[in-house]
Scaffold this motif. Structure first.
Motif, short mmCIF file in Angstrom:
data_model
loop_
_atom_site.label_atom_id
_atom_site.label_comp_id
_atom_site.label_asym_id
_atom_site.label_seq_id
_atom_site.Cartn_x
_atom_site.Cartn_y
_atom_site.Cartn_z
N ALA A 91 0.79 -1.19 0.12
CA ALA A 91 0.02 -0.08 -0.12
C ALA A 91 0.77 1.35 -0.13
CB ALA A 91 -0.98 -0.09 1.27
N LEU A 92 -0.11 2.19 -0.31
CA LEU A 92 0.88 3.59 -0.59
C LEU A 92 0.54 4.55 0.73
CD1 LEU A 92 2.98 5.30 -2.25
CD2 LEU A 92 0.88 6.29 -3.36
N ASP A 93 1.69 5.19 1.30
CA ASP A 93 1.54 6.26 2.11
C ASP A 93 1.26 7.45 1.56
OD1 ASP A 93 1.18 7.77 4.67
OD2 ASP A 93 3.36 7.43 5.13
N TRP A 94 0.00 7.90 1.81
CA TRP A 94 -0.35 9.45 1.14
C TRP A 94 -0.04 10.40 1.76
CZ3 TRP A 94 -2.00 9.07 -3.90
CH2 TRP A 94 -2.46 7.93 -4.35
N GLU A 95 0.49 10.48 2.90
CA GLU A 95 1.07 11.61 3.54
C GLU A 95 1.96 12.63 2.69
OE1 GLU A 95 2.37 13.12 8.05
OE2 GLU A 95 2.44 11.05 7.39
N LEU A 107 -2.30 15.91 0.77
CA LEU A 107 -2.89 15.12 1.65
C LEU A 107 -1.79 15.27 3.09
CD1 LEU A 107 -3.66 12.00 -0.49
CD2 LEU A 107 -5.28 13.71 0.20
N GLY A 108 -2.84 15.27 4.13
CA GLY A 108 -1.97 15.50 5.36
C GLY A 108 -1.79 14.19 6.16
N ALA A 109 -1.72 14.45 7.44
CA ALA A 109 -1.33 12.72 7.98
C ALA A 109 -2.61 12.09 8.01
CB ALA A 109 -0.99 13.32 9.60
N ARG A 110 -2.10 10.83 8.18
CA ARG A 110 -3.29 9.79 8.18
C ARG A 110 -4.34 10.03 9.62
NH1 ARG A 110 -1.61 3.87 8.37
NH2 ARG A 110 -1.51 4.24 10.75
N VAL A 111 -5.44 9.95 9.55
CA VAL A 111 -6.43 10.11 10.52
C VAL A 111 -7.41 9.02 10.50
CG1 VAL A 111 -6.07 12.56 11.10
CG2 VAL A 111 -8.01 11.52 9.27
N ASN A 123 -6.14 19.40 1.51
CA ASN A 123 -6.41 20.83 1.99
C ASN A 123 -6.54 21.64 0.85
OD1 ASN A 123 -3.82 20.55 0.61
ND2 ASN A 123 -2.89 21.59 2.50
N SER A 124 -7.15 21.29 -0.27
CA SER A 124 -7.04 22.25 -1.39
C SER A 124 -8.39 23.01 -1.29
CB SER A 124 -7.09 21.46 -2.76
OG SER A 124 -8.09 20.43 -2.79
N GLY A 125 -8.46 24.38 -0.98
CA GLY A 125 -9.25 25.43 -1.20
C GLY A 125 -10.89 24.86 -1.05
N ARG A 126 -11.30 25.06 -2.30
CA ARG A 126 -13.02 24.78 -2.32
C ARG A 126 -13.15 23.30 -2.31
NH1 ARG A 126 -14.43 23.54 -7.50
NH2 ARG A 126 -13.08 23.86 -9.20
N LEU A 127 -12.15 22.37 -2.87
CA LEU A 127 -12.27 21.05 -3.09
C LEU A 127 -11.87 20.40 -1.55
CD1 LEU A 127 -10.86 20.38 -6.42
CD2 LEU A 127 -13.11 20.64 -5.95
N ARG A 128 -11.68 21.24 -0.34
CA ARG A 128 -11.40 20.94 0.74
C ARG A 128 -12.28 19.60 1.23
NH1 ARG A 128 -9.69 25.16 4.93
NH2 ARG A 128 -8.14 25.44 3.24
N GLY A 129 -11.80 18.63 1.68
CA GLY A 129 -12.82 17.43 2.30
C GLY A 129 -12.68 16.35 1.46
N LYS A 130 -11.79 16.22 0.33
CA LYS A 130 -11.51 15.24 -0.43
C LYS A 130 -10.54 14.17 0.38
CE LYS A 130 -13.91 16.25 -4.08
NZ LYS A 130 -15.09 15.30 -4.59
#
Length: 341
Positions: A91-95, A107-111, A123-130
């Motif tokens: 698997a890939l670490d997306w951080e 992408l930030g830290a894994r939660v 953390n991208s502006g209007r698309l934040r939440g993906k």
């Protein structure tokens, strides 16, 4: 004096003088190590110890030690499974990586939470939440939800059993995973459609199917998972599926729509062109893309409203009909236009 032998005078043969400083040589031994070294080594043919039986294997499976065992995946929590797959490189670490959904944010830290499990947030502006999950953009694991979606530990058991050499039927009995989920892409690339060297033409069917949709976090859009496939008539084992690229639609949309030309044209040019095939499909415009050595027909799968005698009337869908095609060499061929795939 013997017969035929001529004895020369002793004065005619001069003795050889030994150079000064050279010691007198000892006579050659008739036995011992020096004598054995002077003998020429004869090349003997190697005789096998066991000539008529199976040789013993130097490496046996029961003596091997793998870093992971079947118990390593059993009853593992999802966060522990993610750590183990990242450590093994599966698997890939997306951080710190670019978001695979918007290709803009990072992408930030894994939660982890009870609803979505382990994930990385964009953390991208209007698309934040993906968010990105451990199965996002993975070539083996597919993300999903609900009671029909297996856990991450169950998903990891299937390729581990394949590496051990188990068959799909054995993996199904061991893990209760449907054998259709275990798919090998290498075998799919060996499938050929039609034949450019023969005079006959082959019938293939093309269609697409939608399996599930994923609603965004804000609940305003929905992303569908759509797959397309082509299979030759009379050869059900020659199915070649591929995943299409669908755009996000509104949350109340009934589906992603028909297949796009950008998804159908690469398969048409790479796998069907110059192969003397006749694709049968529905009435989507993308299937009408032209290619050399390909003749297309379609059947209408929905009702049409037409004006007959000055009145509007609904025509029933035509699922099957006989069509006559004119080929490139001037000959004609009759086929049944239908799509049952």
């Amino acid at each position: 004096m013997g017969r035929g032998a001529i004895k020369r005078p002793a004065a005619a043969i001069a003795p050889k003088k030994r150079p000064a400083g050279v010691p007198r040589p000892f006579p050659v031994r008739r036995k011992g190590k020096d004598r054995m070294g002077q003998r020429q080594k004869t090349q003997q043919k190697k005789v096998e110890h066991a000539r008529h039986c199976q040789k013993a294997e130097k490496s046996r499976k029961e003596r091997e030690a793998w870093p992971r065992t079947y118990d390593s995946f059993h009853a593992k929590a999802t966060d522990h499974m993610v750590d183990m797959l990242i450590e093994d490189g599966v698997a890939l670490d997306w951080e710190g990586r670019t978001c695979p959904r918007c290709a803009v944010g990072t992408l930030g830290a894994r939660v982890e939470d009870d609803t979505r499990g382990p994930h990385w947030r964009c953390n991208s502006g209007r698309l934040r939440g993906k968010t990105a999950h451990p199965c996002t953009a993975h070539h083996v694991f597919k993300s999903g939800g609900g009671c029909q979606s297996p856990s991450l530990s169950t998903k990891a058991k299937a390729p581990f059993c394949l590496a051990l050499g188990l068959t799909t039927a054995q993996i199904h009995l061991l893990t209760k995973v449907n054998h259709k989920m275990i798919y090998v892409g290498k075998k799919e690339m060996d499938i050929l459609f039609g034949d450019s060297g023969q005079r006959r033409w082959f019938d293939v069917e093309a269609d697409e199917a939608v399996f599930r949709a994923q609603v965004s976090d804000d609940g305003l859009s929905k992303t569908w998972e759509q797959w397309a496939g082509v299979v030759e008539r009379g050869r059900p084992g020659g199915l070649a599926p591929w995943k299409t690229q669908t755009d996000g639609a509104e949350a109340n949309a009934p589906g992603p729509g028909a297949i796009k030309r950008s998804d159908w044209a690469p398969f048409l040019k790479g796998r069907l062109e110059n192969r003397k095939v006749i694709p049968h499909s529905d009435g989507a415009r993308s299937y009408k893309t032209r290619a050399t050595g390909v003749v297309h027909d379609n059947a209408v799968h929905r009702e049409k409203r037409k004006k007959i005698g000055g009145k509007r009337a609904w025509l029933k869908p035509i699922y099957s009909k006989v069509v006559t095609h004119k080929l490139s060499d001037g000959s004609t061929i009759k086929v049944k236009a239908e799509a049952k795939s």
